[in-house]
Scaffold this motif. Sequence first.
Motif, short mmCIF file in Angstrom:
data_model
loop_
_atom_site.label_atom_id
_atom_site.label_comp_id
_atom_site.label_asym_id
_atom_site.label_seq_id
_atom_site.Cartn_x
_atom_site.Cartn_y
_atom_site.Cartn_z
N TRP A 220 0.82 -1.20 0.00
CA TRP A 220 0.00 0.00 0.00
C TRP A 220 0.86 1.27 0.00
O TRP A 220 0.55 2.25 -0.69
CB TRP A 220 -0.93 -0.01 1.21
CG TRP A 220 -1.83 1.18 1.28
CD1 TRP A 220 -1.76 2.20 2.18
CD2 TRP A 220 -2.92 1.49 0.40
NE1 TRP A 220 -2.75 3.14 1.93
CE2 TRP A 220 -3.47 2.72 0.84
CE3 TRP A 220 -3.48 0.87 -0.70
CZ2 TRP A 220 -4.56 3.32 0.20
CZ3 TRP A 220 -4.56 1.46 -1.34
CH2 TRP A 220 -5.08 2.66 -0.88
N GLU A 221 1.94 1.24 0.75
CA GLU A 221 2.84 2.39 0.77
C GLU A 221 3.44 2.64 -0.61
O GLU A 221 3.65 3.80 -1.01
CB GLU A 221 3.95 2.15 1.79
CG GLU A 221 3.48 2.23 3.24
CD GLU A 221 4.53 1.75 4.22
OE1 GLU A 221 5.66 1.44 3.77
OE2 GLU A 221 4.23 1.64 5.42
N ALA A 222 3.73 1.57 -1.35
CA ALA A 222 4.25 1.72 -2.71
C ALA A 222 3.21 2.38 -3.61
O ALA A 222 3.54 3.23 -4.45
CB ALA A 222 4.66 0.36 -3.27
N ILE A 223 1.94 2.00 -3.43
CA ILE A 223 0.86 2.60 -4.22
C ILE A 223 0.71 4.08 -3.88
O ILE A 223 0.62 4.94 -4.76
CB ILE A 223 -0.47 1.86 -3.97
CG1 ILE A 223 -0.40 0.44 -4.55
CG2 ILE A 223 -1.64 2.62 -4.59
CD1 ILE A 223 -1.64 -0.41 -4.26
N MET A 224 0.71 4.40 -2.59
CA MET A 224 0.53 5.79 -2.17
C MET A 224 1.74 6.65 -2.57
O MET A 224 1.59 7.84 -2.87
CB MET A 224 0.30 5.85 -0.67
CG MET A 224 -1.01 5.21 -0.24
SD MET A 224 -2.45 5.87 -1.12
CE MET A 224 -2.54 7.52 -0.42
N SER A 225 2.92 6.05 -2.56
CA SER A 225 4.11 6.78 -3.01
C SER A 225 3.97 7.14 -4.48
O SER A 225 4.31 8.26 -4.91
CB SER A 225 5.36 5.93 -2.79
OG SER A 225 6.51 6.57 -3.32
N LYS A 226 3.46 6.21 -5.27
CA LYS A 226 3.22 6.49 -6.69
C LYS A 226 2.15 7.57 -6.83
O LYS A 226 2.25 8.45 -7.70
CB LYS A 226 2.80 5.22 -7.41
CG LYS A 226 2.37 5.40 -8.87
CD LYS A 226 3.47 6.01 -9.73
CE LYS A 226 4.61 5.06 -9.92
NZ LYS A 226 5.60 5.60 -10.89
N ASP A 318 3.76 0.60 -14.86
CA ASP A 318 4.98 -0.10 -14.49
C ASP A 318 4.84 -0.69 -13.09
O ASP A 318 4.12 -0.17 -12.24
CB ASP A 318 6.18 0.85 -14.52
CG ASP A 318 6.50 1.32 -15.92
OD1 ASP A 318 6.25 0.55 -16.87
OD2 ASP A 318 6.99 2.46 -16.06
N ALA A 319 5.53 -1.82 -12.85
CA ALA A 319 5.52 -2.45 -11.53
C ALA A 319 6.02 -1.46 -10.48
O ALA A 319 6.84 -0.58 -10.76
CB ALA A 319 6.37 -3.71 -11.54
N LEU A 320 5.51 -1.61 -9.26
CA LEU A 320 5.85 -0.68 -8.18
C LEU A 320 6.93 -1.27 -7.26
O LEU A 320 6.95 -2.48 -7.02
CB LEU A 320 4.61 -0.36 -7.35
CG LEU A 320 3.45 0.31 -8.10
CD1 LEU A 320 2.34 0.67 -7.12
CD2 LEU A 320 3.92 1.56 -8.85
N LYS A 321 7.78 -0.38 -6.76
CA LYS A 321 8.87 -0.80 -5.88
C LYS A 321 8.69 -0.22 -4.47
O LYS A 321 8.06 0.82 -4.30
CB LYS A 321 10.22 -0.35 -6.44
CG LYS A 321 10.64 -1.04 -7.71
CD LYS A 321 12.03 -0.59 -8.14
CE LYS A 321 12.50 -1.32 -9.38
NZ LYS A 321 13.87 -0.90 -9.79
N VAL A 326 10.86 -4.75 -6.24
CA VAL A 326 9.55 -4.75 -6.89
C VAL A 326 8.57 -5.54 -6.02
O VAL A 326 8.83 -6.69 -5.68
CB VAL A 326 9.63 -5.39 -8.30
CG1 VAL A 326 8.24 -5.43 -8.93
CG2 VAL A 326 10.59 -4.59 -9.19
N VAL A 327 7.48 -4.91 -5.65
CA VAL A 327 6.52 -5.56 -4.74
C VAL A 327 5.13 -5.72 -5.34
O VAL A 327 4.28 -6.40 -4.75
CB VAL A 327 6.40 -4.77 -3.42
CG1 VAL A 327 7.73 -4.79 -2.67
CG2 VAL A 327 5.91 -3.34 -3.66
N LEU A 328 4.87 -5.12 -6.51
CA LEU A 328 3.52 -5.19 -7.06
C LEU A 328 3.53 -5.09 -8.57
O LEU A 328 4.11 -4.17 -9.15
CB LEU A 328 2.65 -4.06 -6.48
CG LEU A 328 1.16 -4.10 -6.83
CD1 LEU A 328 0.49 -5.32 -6.22
CD2 LEU A 328 0.47 -2.83 -6.38
#
Length: 398
Positions: A220-226, A318-321, A326-328
């Motif tokens: 979730w943090e990777a999504i919110m960072s994006k 693109d995949a999220l890190k 890479v986590v997602l």
Amino acid sequence: MTATLNFDSVPQVRKAASHKPDVGTVWYSHDGDKYPCLYLGVGKRAATWYFKGRLNGRSQQKSLGMKFPEATAAQAKAKIEALTKHLGNEATADIRTVRDAWEHHCTTKQSEGRMSDAHRRDMTNKLNRWASDIMSKSPTDVSTIMIQNAINAIDTGRGDNSSATKRHVKAALSAALIRLPGENLLKHVTVPEANERDPLWYAVCDDDRELDPEDLSVVWEAIMSKREKNVIIGTAWIVMLFTGIRSTNVRTLRWKADGTHGWVDLQRNVFVFPKLKSGNRDMEIPVCETVIRELLSIKSAGSDWVFPSVDGHIDHLDALKANGRVVLRQHDTRKFFQEACNEALLPDHVMAFLRGDKTTKETGKMLLKYTTRVGKSAPAMVETVLFERIKVEPSFED
């Protein structure tokens, strides 16, 4: 000059085939009427079965592409019968190659509104890359073994992606050849079964045993960072996670109906899709409040697309890190959504409906009939499970 021999006598045929002429080709026909128009041409290098006679309204001499002893006279006769049936059929007489058959299939499907330009391009590119030899052949010159060998050789260099490509190539060839008379060549061609991959997050947790695979807070943090860097792309990830719907269908959402793409009905809290990749048509898929709130936070009058870009809608994610790993991936969101449905104790057919997956006609009608009830309960139940896994109940400013 043509000699005769008994094509059913393997010793006789083998003896004739072993006498290689110094020049030219020696021709043999059967010493009866069992194999009309079938000839064995013995040259310096090989003995090959030929057709000589009237075919498609004109006299022809045509190699059957079959050599003795690999092919018997009976097999060569079957090939002639297939040729005669194919070329004698007005509906298929103009189909000279497998490529012709594929183009005919695509044109027919598009005239019915059942194939997009993008899908036609994608599948055609795969056939050209992985089955180009087959595409250039006459349908009557193609065999099951030939198709299986082509599919076996597919290696995209992207792991499990090869399995998906193999299934796509088989499906495309089957669609091209199914309309033609004769045996279904794809009947005994085998490909790997579809199998959803585990999310990348689980592989990360395997490498780092201190991480909990059930804890999606890092994801979730990777999504919110994006989202902080690009609110449009970040929102697309949020919608995919909380709906389980395919990336293509999410990225091409519109604010109003255009008859082709999916669109968002903010008043009824549903996504409406004229057609999905699964084949489902005219679907209204209920979504949770988190999705609606997030979409309202990005809605503006600037574009008809929900997720606009310079040239229309965003065309990839693109995949999220997180922490350099890479986590997602896009497809991982579908798996997380499925798991949330399972934890919410939703039946499989409800989960499939919410993700836009293939369902039986009866199931689809039943769920559409009770969309209001499903919309009030199922998405909210999944939403609650996801809140528990991401360790936060998100809120978005309008």
